[in-house]
Design a protein around this motif. Structure first.
Motif, PDB file in Angstrom:
ATOM      1  N   PRO A 368       0.722  -1.241   0.223  1.00  0.00           N
ATOM      2  CA  PRO A 368       0.059   0.071   0.122  1.00  0.00           C
ATOM      3  C   PRO A 368       0.905   1.347   0.004  1.00  0.00           C
ATOM      4  CG  PRO A 368      -0.790  -1.503   1.596  1.00  0.00           C
ATOM      5  CD  PRO A 368       0.450  -2.063   0.825  1.00  0.00           C
ATOM      6  N   SER A 371       2.923   1.533  -3.690  1.00  0.00           N
ATOM      7  CA  SER A 371       2.160   1.642  -4.798  1.00  0.00           C
ATOM      8  C   SER A 371       1.630   2.796  -4.599  1.00  0.00           C
ATOM      9  CB  SER A 371       1.044   0.607  -4.754  1.00  0.00           C
ATOM     10  OG  SER A 371       0.236   0.852  -3.809  1.00  0.00           O
ATOM     11  N   ALA A 373      -0.995   3.788  -2.833  1.00  0.00           N
ATOM     12  CA  ALA A 373      -2.251   3.702  -2.683  1.00  0.00           C
ATOM     13  C   ALA A 373      -2.580   4.691  -1.511  1.00  0.00           C
ATOM     14  CB  ALA A 373      -2.738   2.326  -2.316  1.00  0.00           C
ATOM     15  N   ILE A 374      -1.967   4.599  -0.213  1.00  0.00           N
ATOM     16  CA  ILE A 374      -2.436   5.059   0.964  1.00  0.00           C
ATOM     17  C   ILE A 374      -2.151   6.533   0.726  1.00  0.00           C
ATOM     18  CG2 ILE A 374      -1.919   3.160   2.553  1.00  0.00           C
ATOM     19  CD1 ILE A 374       0.450   4.677   3.500  1.00  0.00           C
ATOM     20  N   GLY A 376      -3.179   7.897  -2.153  1.00  0.00           N
ATOM     21  CA  GLY A 376      -4.087   8.095  -3.013  1.00  0.00           C
ATOM     22  C   GLY A 376      -3.599   8.743  -4.280  1.00  0.00           C
ATOM     23  N   GLY A 378      -1.513   6.756  -6.391  1.00  0.00           N
ATOM     24  CA  GLY A 378      -1.070   5.741  -7.312  1.00  0.00           C
ATOM     25  C   GLY A 378      -1.438   5.647  -8.587  1.00  0.00           C
ATOM     26  N   PRO A 380      -3.026   4.325 -11.572  1.00  0.00           N
ATOM     27  CA  PRO A 380      -4.275   3.711 -11.753  1.00  0.00           C
ATOM     28  C   PRO A 380      -3.663   2.243 -12.727  1.00  0.00           C
ATOM     29  CG  PRO A 380      -4.389   5.441 -13.250  1.00  0.00           C
ATOM     30  CD  PRO A 380      -3.059   6.003 -12.365  1.00  0.00           C
ATOM     31  N   THR A 382      -1.356   0.547 -12.040  1.00  0.00           N
ATOM     32  CA  THR A 382      -0.754  -0.469 -11.196  1.00  0.00           C
ATOM     33  C   THR A 382      -1.166  -0.325  -9.893  1.00  0.00           C
ATOM     34  OG1 THR A 382       1.066   1.038 -10.810  1.00  0.00           O
ATOM     35  CG2 THR A 382       1.490  -0.884 -12.167  1.00  0.00           C
ATOM     36  N   SER A 383      -1.854  -1.336  -9.328  1.00  0.00           N
ATOM     37  CA  SER A 383      -2.453  -1.140  -7.973  1.00  0.00           C
ATOM     38  C   SER A 383      -1.743  -2.124  -7.001  1.00  0.00           C
ATOM     39  CB  SER A 383      -3.998  -1.849  -7.993  1.00  0.00           C
ATOM     40  OG  SER A 383      -3.792  -2.993  -8.485  1.00  0.00           O
ATOM     41  N   ASN A 384      -0.501  -2.448  -7.717  1.00  0.00           N
ATOM     42  CA  ASN A 384       0.504  -3.260  -6.540  1.00  0.00           C
ATOM     43  C   ASN A 384       1.828  -2.351  -6.510  1.00  0.00           C
ATOM     44  OD1 ASN A 384       2.270  -3.625  -8.820  1.00  0.00           O
ATOM     45  ND2 ASN A 384       0.923  -5.676  -9.265  1.00  0.00           N
ATOM     46  N   THR A 387       6.702  -0.883  -8.228  1.00  0.00           N
ATOM     47  CA  THR A 387       6.864   0.491  -8.586  1.00  0.00           C
ATOM     48  C   THR A 387       8.277   0.935  -8.528  1.00  0.00           C
ATOM     49  OG1 THR A 387       6.614   1.124  -6.444  1.00  0.00           O
ATOM     50  CG2 THR A 387       4.576   1.101  -7.685  1.00  0.00           C
TER      51      THR A 387
END
Ligand SMILES: Nc1ncnc2c1ncn2[C@@H]1O[C@H](COP(=O)(O)OP(=O)(O)O)[C@@H](O)[C@H]1O
Ligand SMILES: [Mg+2]
Lengths: 534, 261
Positions: A368, A371, A373-374, A376, A378, A380, A382-384, A387
């Motif tokens: 998280p 990537s 993600a946390i 916000g 990231g 789109p 690659t959601s993993n 990176t």
């Protein structure tokens, strides 16, 4: 008096023997050096050999044919243009019409020189073709290359071409399409290289060869007014010319075995032989592509730079910090010794192990975070955690021990006398480190760090494990992007079946070597710049 | 806690000073009184612990992890080895000049100014540099090239630069560990003259293996030697003329007359 040392002849022999021994060692060392140099040369020669040479390129439409065909079409479609199969007919028709201008080959003109007059072209006459008018035409004496264009295409009246000429309509008498005279005229007046054509002509060529739908899409992407000539040229090449490299030859073959290449090329219809340097500015600045003609290393270079940047800002401060601690503050306790032994061993761990560590920690466990993600932010796609950030941190771990070891070496080399002098003046430990130890150690620390960075730059295996993308066409935009790097790109290209990719790989290796060389030169520069002399 | 300047007669006083390097008992039971604004020489055969004792006076032995000190070193009546004493404060008051000249790889000016700067000096730095170089008898030789590297000077000049550097933080005491052993005789003499001038307002403790130097330059002399198991101790201490003319101890006399050492 007896001497226990050799004397006289014995002495001579003894000294000679000792010298011979030295000579043997010296020769061995020389041999080792030569071997190293030879191996390096062979490596370089192999790469350069693959990086340029002849290539057989097949076009759907050959570039010169495209340009010549376009202008030929314009001329034939011009108002009041009449084509003749028989040049004698052409000459007679031309002679009978004072408002007409015509093209003939020189032989045909000579045959009718009694009824026709040659128009002089400013800046030298054209070869293989004569611009002629009727003897009754009394205004055209000469014409410039620039005037030839409207004269044979768009001009309605003679005064459109040059204001002083009469208002009479222009008639054109042309040999039929495919005749040498017409092609000679087009080639000399307009050229046959697409790259030299104005953007309007290129767009017209595009319109000629592409469906209206494809053209509309092209315009929708970006209005024509904003397109540059280069952009249109690139589109034209990709969508109309469609070159494909059929076969390539190495530099050696291109230089010394040209006959065989010509022969092989003759067996390939539609293929043109071109001498190609695979490493061009376009190659460096183009993004990755699945077609070797358009593939470049920009994506990979940017990826490499991003990854190395992350590596640098992570590993260098941490490495220097650890080195300072171990050298200046460490007390040599069993814990310190354990850490030290561990670091030395870590420097020898195979790089793939770091890849596995990076996969487990940065990609999976910290997914998280790596990537984005946390945050916000990231990517789109690659959601993993595969990176740039994960790759940079992994390589950071990989070179951390090297940086620490080098930095410790540099710190240890600072004379103890400076520390004593500084402390003796009432400086604190930190002041001593900051003002004396670090400035004197910095050249060594920098050199070591840059060498470690070069290592990261060339690293492949751990990045494959961490998940470098093999096919990525978008430039990385930040630490949370998917990535590829130069070595990965090279690795991927060498695995491709098409011949041209092997040449691209060689070109990419040269780019990589050049970057590494630049890094090392920078290290030397820094060392000399900051080296303290005492 | 701060070390208060007092009117004590002794600049430094040691009480039962013992130094160990790990298990090795390097120096035992040194009781020494260093007189203020005098030059005290520490002499003795090599390995008898002169440097060890000298380095105790400004806690330089703290840098050696295996070194351990027992006993007191009183400076203005305060034991500098008390847990509440910061060695940084001690060293600011008790400067040191080393055997081999060791200027910083900086300009002459910065060599002198640096110590003052980091100790929070707020006055006129240029004036301080000039004053310190003058006191070290170096000003006239370097006043035109203050920006040159400290290493562009000759060995003797470098050593005087190190003395100027130590003087710039206004120490009460300067410790010198064989300051002339790396210098030629003429440069050595200049340092000796300098020590005489400096002794007007600073206390100097100098280690030397050169007996003539000790005799020429010092007011007091402490003679150290070793026991058979190589532990150093102070055999005799007194005014220099007395030590060199009428030593109380037979060992001292043997050493001074060159019969051993
Ligand atoms: N850092 C050290 N670690 C262990 N032993 C030391 C160290 N420094 C000095 N010694 C030992 O302590 C003794 C005294 O040394 P030192 O004070 O240098 O003698 P001097 O200066 O009188 O020649 C010598 O036996 C020497 O070997
Ligand atoms: Mg000594």
């Amino acid at each position: 008096m007896t001497s226990y040392f050799p004397e006289g002849d014995e002495l001579q022999k003894f000294v000679k023997r000792r010298r011979q021994k030295g000579l043997i060692w010296r020769s061995l060392f020389l041999l080792a050096t030569t071997l190293g140099v030879i191996v390096l040369m062979v490596l370089l020669v192999t790469i350069i050999n693959d990086s340029m040479g002849y290539a057989a390129v097949a076009y759907k439409i050959a570039p010169d044919e495209l340009v010549v065909g376009f202008y030929r079409g314009m001329m034939l479609d011009a108002p009041r243009a009449q084509t003749y199969t028989d040049l004698d007919d052409l000459a007679r028709a031309l002679a009978g019409n004072p408002n007409a201008v015509g093209l003939l080959d020189p032989a045909a003109f000579q045959a009718h020189a009694d009824i026709l007059r040659q128009v002089q072209v400013a800046g030298g006459d054209l070869s293989g073709v004569v611009v002629a008018v009727s003897k009754d035409n009394d205004w055209v004496q000469n014409v410039t290359i620039l005037e030839l264009t409207p004269l044979f295409t768009v001009a309605e009246t003679w005064s459109d071409v040059r204001p002083g000429w009469p208002d009479a309509p222009v008639h054109r008498a042309l040999p039929e399409a495919g005749s040498p005279a017409l092609d000679a005229f087009v080639t000399q007046v307009y050229g046959d290289d697409p790259a030299e054509q104005p953007i309007e002509a290129l767009l017209a060529m595009l319109a000629q060869h592409r469906s209206a739908g494809a053209l509309r899409q092209f315009v929708a992407e970006k209005p024509l007014a904003l397109r540059t000539q280069e952009e249109v040229l690139a589109i034209l090449e990709e969508q109309v010319l469609e070159p494909t490299v059929v076969e390539t030859w190495s530099l050696y073959e291109s230089l010394f075995d040209r006959a065989a290449i010509k022969e092989a090329a003759a067996g390939m219809p539609d293929a043109h032989l071109e001498f190609r340097r695979w490493i061009t500015w376009d190659f460096i600045t183009s993004p990755q592509s699945s077609q070797p003609e358009y593939a470049g290393v920009r994506t990979a270079i940017l990826g490499s730079l991003w990854v190395v940047f992350i590596t640098l800002i992570f590993a260098v401060p941490v490495g220097i910090g650890a080195a300072i601690y171990l050298e200046e503050y460490g007390s040599g306790s069993w814990l310190d010794q354990l850490i030290e032994t561990n670091i030395n061993n870590l420097a020898g761990v195979p790089s793939i192990i770091y890849g596995m560590l990076g996969l487990a920690v940065f990609v999976r466990a910290l997914g998280p975070l790596t990537s984005g993600a946390i945050f916000g932010v990231g990517d789109p796609t690659t959601s993993n955690g595969r990176t740039i950030l994960s790759a940079g941190l992994t390589l950071g771990l990989l070179i951390l021990p090297i940086i620490i070891i080098n930095a410790r070496e540099a710190i240890r080399a600072v004379p103890q006398a400076f520390r004593e002098a500084s402390l003796g003046l009432g400086a604190t430990k930190w002041q001593t480190i900051w003002h004396h130890v670090l400035p004197n150690a910095i050249p060594g620390i920098l050199t070591g760090s840059i060498l470690a960075i070069s290592r990261a730059f060339g690293e492949t295996a751990p990045l494959i494990v961490v998940g470098a993308s093999t096919a990525i066409f978008l430039d990385p935009s930040g630490p949370f992007s998917k990535f590829t790097t130069l070595p990965i790109q090279i690795y991927q290209w060498t695995a491709r079946p098409q011949a041209a990719f092997q040449n691209l790989a060689a070109a990419a290796i040269i780019v990589l070597l050049a970057l590494l060389l630049a890094l090392n030169a920078f290290a030397i520069y820094l060392r000399n710049r900051y080296a303290v002399r005492y | 806690m701060n070390i208060q300047t007092t009117a004590a007669t002794y600049a430094i006083e040691t009480r039962n000073l013992n130094v160990y390097y790990g298990d090795f008992h390097a120096v035992k039971d040194v009781n020494l009184r260093i007189h203020k604004n005098k030059i005290t020489a520490l002499i003795g055969p090599s390995g008898c612990g002169k440097s060890t004792v000298l380095r105790c006076f400004n806690r330089m032995n703290d840098l050696i992890p295996s070194a351990r000190i027992e006993g007191d070193v009183l400076f203005h009546g305060k034991n500098i080895y008390d847990p509440d004493v910061d060695p940084v404060q001690v060293r600011r008051r008790i400067g040191m000049v080393f055997q081999k000249p060791n200027p910083f790889p900086k300009s002459i000016y910065d060599n002198v100014a640096w110590g003052a700067k980091i100790n929070g000096f707020k006055g006129d730095l240029d004036a301080l540099v000039q004053e310190s170089l003058e006191r070290a008898a170096l000003w006239n030789e370097v006043k035109d090239k203050l920006d040159a590297s400290g290493y562009s000077l000759s060995g003797g000049q470098q050593q005087r630069l190190c003395i100027a550097r130590a003087l710039a933080v206004k120490p009460d005491i300067i410790l010198m560990d064989e300051p002339t052993s790396a210098l030629d005789p003429i440069a050595s003499l200049r340092i000796e003259e300098l020590m005489w001038e400096l002794a007007q307002d600073v206390t100097i403790i100098v280690v030397t293996h050169n007996m003539q130097q000790a005799a020429r330059v010092s007011d007091y002399t402490a003679f150290f030697t070793v026991t058979p198991d190589r532990t150093g101790y102070m055999e005799e201490f007194g005014e220099t003329p007395q030590i060199f003319t009428t030593p109380a101890s037979k060992i001292t006399e043997d050493y001074i007359t060159g019969r051993f050492g």
